[in-house]
Design a protein around this motif. Sequence first.
Motif, mmCIF file in Angstrom:
data_model
loop_
_atom_site.group_PDB
_atom_site.id
_atom_site.type_symbol
_atom_site.label_atom_id
_atom_site.label_comp_id
_atom_site.label_asym_id
_atom_site.label_seq_id
_atom_site.Cartn_x
_atom_site.Cartn_y
_atom_site.Cartn_z
ATOM 1 N N ARG A 175 0.867 -1.288 0.168
ATOM 2 C CA ARG A 175 0.196 0.030 -0.116
ATOM 3 C C ARG A 175 0.728 1.420 0.169
ATOM 4 N NH1 ARG A 175 -2.170 3.780 3.166
ATOM 5 N NH2 ARG A 175 -0.879 3.044 5.122
ATOM 6 N N LEU A 176 1.887 1.441 0.965
ATOM 7 C CA LEU A 176 2.778 2.627 0.928
ATOM 8 C C LEU A 176 3.574 2.655 -0.459
ATOM 9 C CD1 LEU A 176 4.139 2.119 4.586
ATOM 10 C CD2 LEU A 176 2.490 3.714 3.880
ATOM 11 N N GLN A 177 4.040 1.391 -1.174
ATOM 12 C CA GLN A 177 4.756 1.583 -2.237
ATOM 13 C C GLN A 177 3.927 1.891 -3.288
ATOM 14 O OE1 GLN A 177 7.375 -1.830 -3.377
ATOM 15 N NE2 GLN A 177 6.000 -1.962 -4.975
ATOM 16 N N ARG A 178 2.714 1.687 -3.397
ATOM 17 C CA ARG A 178 1.763 2.113 -4.604
ATOM 18 C C ARG A 178 1.596 3.724 -4.013
ATOM 19 N NH1 ARG A 178 -2.109 -1.480 -3.654
ATOM 20 N NH2 ARG A 178 -1.029 -2.794 -5.072
ATOM 21 N N GLU A 195 9.961 16.835 -0.999
ATOM 22 C CA GLU A 195 9.543 16.680 0.621
ATOM 23 C C GLU A 195 8.787 15.271 0.678
ATOM 24 O OE1 GLU A 195 7.879 18.742 4.611
ATOM 25 O OE2 GLU A 195 8.605 19.905 2.664
ATOM 26 N N ALA A 196 7.679 15.316 -0.094
ATOM 27 C CA ALA A 196 6.865 14.110 0.212
ATOM 28 C C ALA A 196 7.252 12.886 -0.546
ATOM 29 C CB ALA A 196 5.458 14.515 -1.035
ATOM 30 N N LEU A 197 8.139 13.038 -1.568
ATOM 31 C CA LEU A 197 8.668 11.638 -2.061
ATOM 32 C C LEU A 197 9.622 11.104 -1.078
ATOM 33 C CD1 LEU A 197 9.624 12.481 -5.641
ATOM 34 C CD2 LEU A 197 8.360 11.059 -4.952
ATOM 35 N N THR A 198 10.490 12.097 -0.280
ATOM 36 C CA THR A 198 11.329 11.717 0.536
ATOM 37 C C THR A 198 10.581 10.855 1.904
ATOM 38 O OG1 THR A 198 13.048 13.509 0.309
ATOM 39 C CG2 THR A 198 13.144 12.355 2.489
ATOM 40 N N GLU A 199 9.623 11.519 2.394
ATOM 41 C CA GLU A 199 8.875 10.971 3.340
ATOM 42 C C GLU A 199 8.123 9.637 3.199
ATOM 43 O OE1 GLU A 199 5.294 9.909 5.513
ATOM 44 O OE2 GLU A 199 4.958 10.668 3.607
ATOM 45 N N ARG A 200 7.645 9.411 1.787
ATOM 46 C CA ARG A 200 6.947 8.335 1.491
ATOM 47 C C ARG A 200 7.848 7.168 1.312
ATOM 48 N NH1 ARG A 200 1.871 9.597 -2.419
ATOM 49 N NH2 ARG A 200 0.977 11.226 -1.155
ATOM 50 N N ALA A 201 9.283 7.596 0.572
ATOM 51 C CA ALA A 201 10.157 6.778 0.291
ATOM 52 C C ALA A 201 10.742 6.133 1.686
ATOM 53 C CB ALA A 201 11.155 7.314 -0.530
ATOM 54 N N ALA A 202 10.791 6.966 2.710
ATOM 55 C CA ALA A 202 11.296 6.511 3.952
ATOM 56 C C ALA A 202 10.659 5.545 4.866
ATOM 57 C CB ALA A 202 11.653 7.847 5.028
ATOM 58 N N GLY A 205 11.790 2.447 3.300
ATOM 59 C CA GLY A 205 12.820 2.256 3.370
ATOM 60 C C GLY A 205 13.568 1.969 1.873
ATOM 61 N N TRP A 206 13.083 3.098 1.200
ATOM 62 C CA TRP A 206 13.290 3.091 -0.235
ATOM 63 C C TRP A 206 14.391 4.274 -0.338
ATOM 64 C CZ3 TRP A 206 12.162 5.779 -5.187
ATOM 65 C CH2 TRP A 206 12.402 5.025 -6.130
ATOM 66 N N PRO A 207 15.958 4.023 -0.707
ATOM 67 C CA PRO A 207 16.531 5.087 -0.767
ATOM 68 C C PRO A 207 16.329 5.857 -2.154
ATOM 69 C CG PRO A 207 17.949 3.117 -0.394
ATOM 70 C CD PRO A 207 16.461 2.746 -0.879
ATOM 71 N N LEU A 208 16.228 7.076 -2.145
ATOM 72 C CA LEU A 208 15.842 7.858 -3.425
ATOM 73 C C LEU A 208 16.982 8.061 -4.403
ATOM 74 C CD1 LEU A 208 13.897 11.057 -1.787
ATOM 75 C CD2 LEU A 208 13.063 9.176 -3.132
ATOM 76 N N PRO A 209 16.780 7.528 -5.612
ATOM 77 C CA PRO A 209 17.869 7.376 -6.458
ATOM 78 C C PRO A 209 17.861 8.728 -7.288
ATOM 79 C CG PRO A 209 16.037 6.439 -7.373
ATOM 80 C CD PRO A 209 15.655 6.825 -5.905
ATOM 81 N N ALA A 210 19.027 8.958 -7.916
ATOM 82 C CA ALA A 210 19.251 10.424 -8.686
ATOM 83 C C ALA A 210 18.328 10.203 -10.057
ATOM 84 C CB ALA A 210 20.540 10.550 -8.946
ATOM 85 N N LYS A 211 18.451 8.918 -10.391
ATOM 86 C CA LYS A 211 17.799 8.694 -11.812
ATOM 87 C C LYS A 211 16.816 7.717 -11.737
ATOM 88 C CE LYS A 211 20.230 11.356 -15.261
ATOM 89 N NZ LYS A 211 20.757 11.172 -16.838
ATOM 90 N N VAL A 212 15.650 7.544 -12.501
ATOM 91 C CA VAL A 212 14.860 6.217 -12.536
ATOM 92 C C VAL A 212 14.509 6.074 -14.045
ATOM 93 C CG1 VAL A 212 13.880 6.646 -10.214
ATOM 94 C CG2 VAL A 212 12.600 7.589 -11.991
ATOM 95 N N ALA A 213 14.259 4.620 -14.347
ATOM 96 C CA ALA A 213 13.390 4.351 -15.682
ATOM 97 C C ALA A 213 12.159 3.516 -15.113
ATOM 98 C CB ALA A 213 14.490 3.394 -16.476
ATOM 99 N N VAL A 214 11.205 3.768 -15.860
ATOM 100 C CA VAL A 214 9.823 3.437 -15.536
ATOM 101 C C VAL A 214 9.642 2.322 -16.547
ATOM 102 C CG1 VAL A 214 7.485 3.843 -15.255
ATOM 103 C CG2 VAL A 214 9.004 5.425 -14.451
#
Length: 418
Positions: A175-178, A195-202, A205-214
């Motif tokens: 649920r949190l991941q979604r 800020e919201a990304l940081t809070e939800r990722a924490a 326990g998902w370290p925020l990456p610099a880049k992503v691919a979807v």
Amino acid sequence: MTAARTAAALSTRSAWHEVPRLQVRRFAAIAMAEAPALAEEILCEIQREYPHLPVVLDDSGEPMALVGIRRAIEVFVQHLEHSEGRPTVPPGVFQDFGRGEGLNGRSLDSLQAIYRMGVRLAWRRFADIGQRVEIPPPAMYELVDAGYEYLDGLVDQSVRGYAEAAARQAGERLRLQRRLMELLLAEHHRGDPSEALTERAARIGWPLPAKVAVGVLLRPAREAMAPAVGQGVLLDMEYEQPRMVVPEPDAAGRSELMHRALAGWSGAIGPPVPLTEAAKSLRWAEAAVRLMERDLLPSGEVLYCTEHTEALVLLQPEELIDDLALRCLAPLTHCGPTHGRRLAETLLAWLETRGGAPEVATRLGVHPQTVRYRLRQIRELWGDEIDDPDRRFELELVLRAQRLRGELGGMRRRRGRA
């Protein structure tokens, strides 16, 4: 314990059943009277062996472990006294023990070791009581078997609680991941989403990456199990076409890991983008999947959009390309379908090679004289416009698009990364 031994322990002809009822009642009475002290002894030994084990109190302030041990002893002794079927493990407490291990991220190994220790200590006390009331040794041996069978029941209760906790944690993490993925893949954000990304990722326990691919996946079957992409990759299987967010897609070894994890699946992974622009990568992945469904891109595997740039750029804006094609290729309108296609193939080969008739002929697999004849016709049809750089660019654009759609043939397509 084997089925044969269990059957023997429960049989009316067992050694325990042959013990006079008066002795059995005396044994049970003493064991029941000593149950509180035995429970205290077992708990003290557990705390000595496992000093870091947390002490959880019930509503009355008594340790839950002590309550559970005492209740387990009492139920077992009552069974021995009445000898009615198999001893029923008291529910609740032992499920809570397993649930607590699961919620605190521990395995059941130490809990099972604790249970075995408790059975050994209980057996010593029961053996002493058996000597006092003169229970025959064969009957006491059966008591050992019954005790370990009872232990299996305690473990089963804890495993059930552990599984419930694991399922609850997995559901909450999903649920949190979604929610994190929804924020990541949103087209528009109110203010700075960092800020919201940081809070939800924490929270997961998902370290925020610099880049992503979807990525967007196509299920090999409706009931297909989720691919084992690993915890670092965010995966949402709730969509008809599952989505995933791959952190640091260019990191060493990432491509090989994804290739193994996605074996048997098909779909597309968008280009690497900054974290806050993940929606852009999603758009390209969705576009690639649409082209795959139309057989305009290879299917049966997970493609990387960066390896199919030409197709994605030229086949996406179909209406614009089609409109441009109508205008640019108008001179071919009266040439007939077959001859018009051959002239178009020749024109594209000439635009791509910028060479003479021999080179174009090699590319098309025809005679140079045929190419010279076609090139004269092309110059007659377009006149001086064929020398205009802008018009040549537009012609190459629409002809490449037609080749990607399979509308042009007769030449060797160039392979490799676009």
